[in-house]
Design an enzyme around this catalytic site. Structure first.
Site, mmCIF file in Angstrom:
data_model
loop_
_atom_site.group_PDB
_atom_site.id
_atom_site.type_symbol
_atom_site.label_atom_id
_atom_site.label_comp_id
_atom_site.label_asym_id
_atom_site.label_seq_id
_atom_site.Cartn_x
_atom_site.Cartn_y
_atom_site.Cartn_z
ATOM 1 N N ASP A 114 39.508 36.085 43.066
ATOM 2 C CA ASP A 114 39.808 37.474 43.440
ATOM 3 C C ASP A 114 39.452 37.681 44.908
ATOM 4 O O ASP A 114 38.274 37.721 45.279
ATOM 5 C CB ASP A 114 39.015 38.429 42.541
ATOM 6 C CG ASP A 114 39.438 39.878 42.758
ATOM 7 O OD1 ASP A 114 39.430 40.336 43.916
ATOM 8 O OD2 ASP A 114 39.793 40.542 41.776
ATOM 9 N N THR A 137 47.857 45.457 32.430
ATOM 10 C CA THR A 137 49.333 45.424 32.546
ATOM 11 C C THR A 137 49.803 44.660 33.777
ATOM 12 O O THR A 137 50.976 44.319 33.886
ATOM 13 C CB THR A 137 49.893 46.848 32.649
ATOM 14 O OG1 THR A 137 49.415 47.422 33.885
ATOM 15 C CG2 THR A 137 49.428 47.716 31.492
ATOM 16 N N ASP A 186 37.182 40.787 45.837
ATOM 17 C CA ASP A 186 35.783 40.590 45.439
ATOM 18 C C ASP A 186 35.083 39.585 46.351
ATOM 19 O O ASP A 186 33.909 39.760 46.703
ATOM 20 C CB ASP A 186 35.712 40.078 43.993
ATOM 21 C CG ASP A 186 35.900 41.209 42.983
ATOM 22 O OD1 ASP A 186 35.772 42.382 43.372
ATOM 23 O OD2 ASP A 186 36.173 40.900 41.809
ATOM 24 N N ARG A 240 45.841 46.723 41.244
ATOM 25 C CA ARG A 240 46.556 46.147 40.101
ATOM 26 C C ARG A 240 45.783 46.428 38.819
ATOM 27 O O ARG A 240 44.584 46.153 38.745
ATOM 28 C CB ARG A 240 46.645 44.636 40.353
ATOM 29 C CG ARG A 240 47.666 43.925 39.539
ATOM 30 C CD ARG A 240 47.820 42.525 40.060
ATOM 31 N NE ARG A 240 46.717 41.663 39.639
ATOM 32 C CZ ARG A 240 46.866 40.373 39.381
ATOM 33 N NH1 ARG A 240 48.048 39.809 39.521
ATOM 34 N NH2 ARG A 240 45.850 39.641 39.012
#
Ligand code: PRP
Ligand code: URA
Length: 213
Positions: A202, A110, A205, A106
């Site tokens: 995340d 945007t 991560d 991703r």
């Protein structure tokens, strides 16, 4: 007429317990990885419960009887990277499954997905395809991954995540009304950066230890 397949909110006390540990900001990488794997494994019975089976003859040590076997082959599709964290939990219970990989990233500005890798086994058209990604946020990555699978012949697809945002569920249901979504947690919303709230941060991560809080 387009049919929307029912999504399923999978609820189980052990899954709820693991989900809560997973969300903790100080959950270390090793434990985070373990919980993702365990929750994925605990979801397998619900995700597969309506799969078709065929009668098959089986010879026990005492006599011949009829058992059942899964009608279709299973293809597991982790969306890289974070989906890899769920793969082992699924393979533990579905060891004969083959594995397709989809690389999807991703864009942080945007929020649009970019596809960077695709490799799937040839059986994908006739198989039950289970797409794995812990996070369904805007739904862009899952939707794009499923379009890529359909373009490559996949027909019987289901999507499994750990945390879903309402926005992602809506995007997926309108883009792919034939694909049921399975999730143990439906969170409240997205923030301005496209992160799920309350979420868990995340996922990639945290699974791979690429950011230390
Ligand atoms: C995360 C996550 C999903 C996606 C969800 O991946 O694992 O693939 O974001 O967001 P969306 O629903 O808004 O598309 P990311 O792009 O961060 O890549 P990574 O797994 O390599 O970290
Ligand atoms: N991707 C993640 O890993 N977490 C989110 O909350 C949203 C997208």
């Amino acid at each position: 007429m387009l049919m929307t397949t029912m999504n399923q909110h999978i609820q189980h006390p052990v899954i709820d317990d693991r989900m809560t540990r997973l969300r903790q900001r100080d959950c270390p990488t090793s434990e985070f990885r373990t919980y993702v794997r365990e929750i994925a494994q605990l979801m397998v019975p619900a995700v597969t419960e309506n799969m078709f089976t065929l009668p098959v003859e089986v010879e026990t040590p005492l006599e011949i009887t009829t058992g059942r076997k899964l009608e279709r082959e299973i293809v597991l599709v982790p969306i890289l990277r974070a989906g890899l964290g769920m793969l082992e939990g699924f393979l533990n219970l579905l060891p004969d499954a083959s594995v397709a990989h989809i690389g999807m990233e991703r864009d942080e500005e945007t929020l649009q997905p970019r596809s960077y890798y695709f490799k799937a086994p040839t059986v994908i058209g006739d198989a039950d395809v289970i797409v794995l990604d812990p996070m369904l946020a805007t739904g862009g990555s899952a939707s794009a991954a499923i379009s890529e699978l359909k373009n490559n012949g996949a027909k019987h697809i289901r999507f499994v995540c750990l945390v879903a945002a309402p926005e992602g569920v809506q995007t997926m249901n309108s883009a792919h009304p034939d694909v049921p979504i399975y999730y143990p947690a439906l969170d409240s919303r997205l923030n301005e950066q496209g992160y799920i709230l309350p979420g868990l941060g995340d996922a990639g991560d945290r699974i791979f230890g690429t950011v230390h809080p």
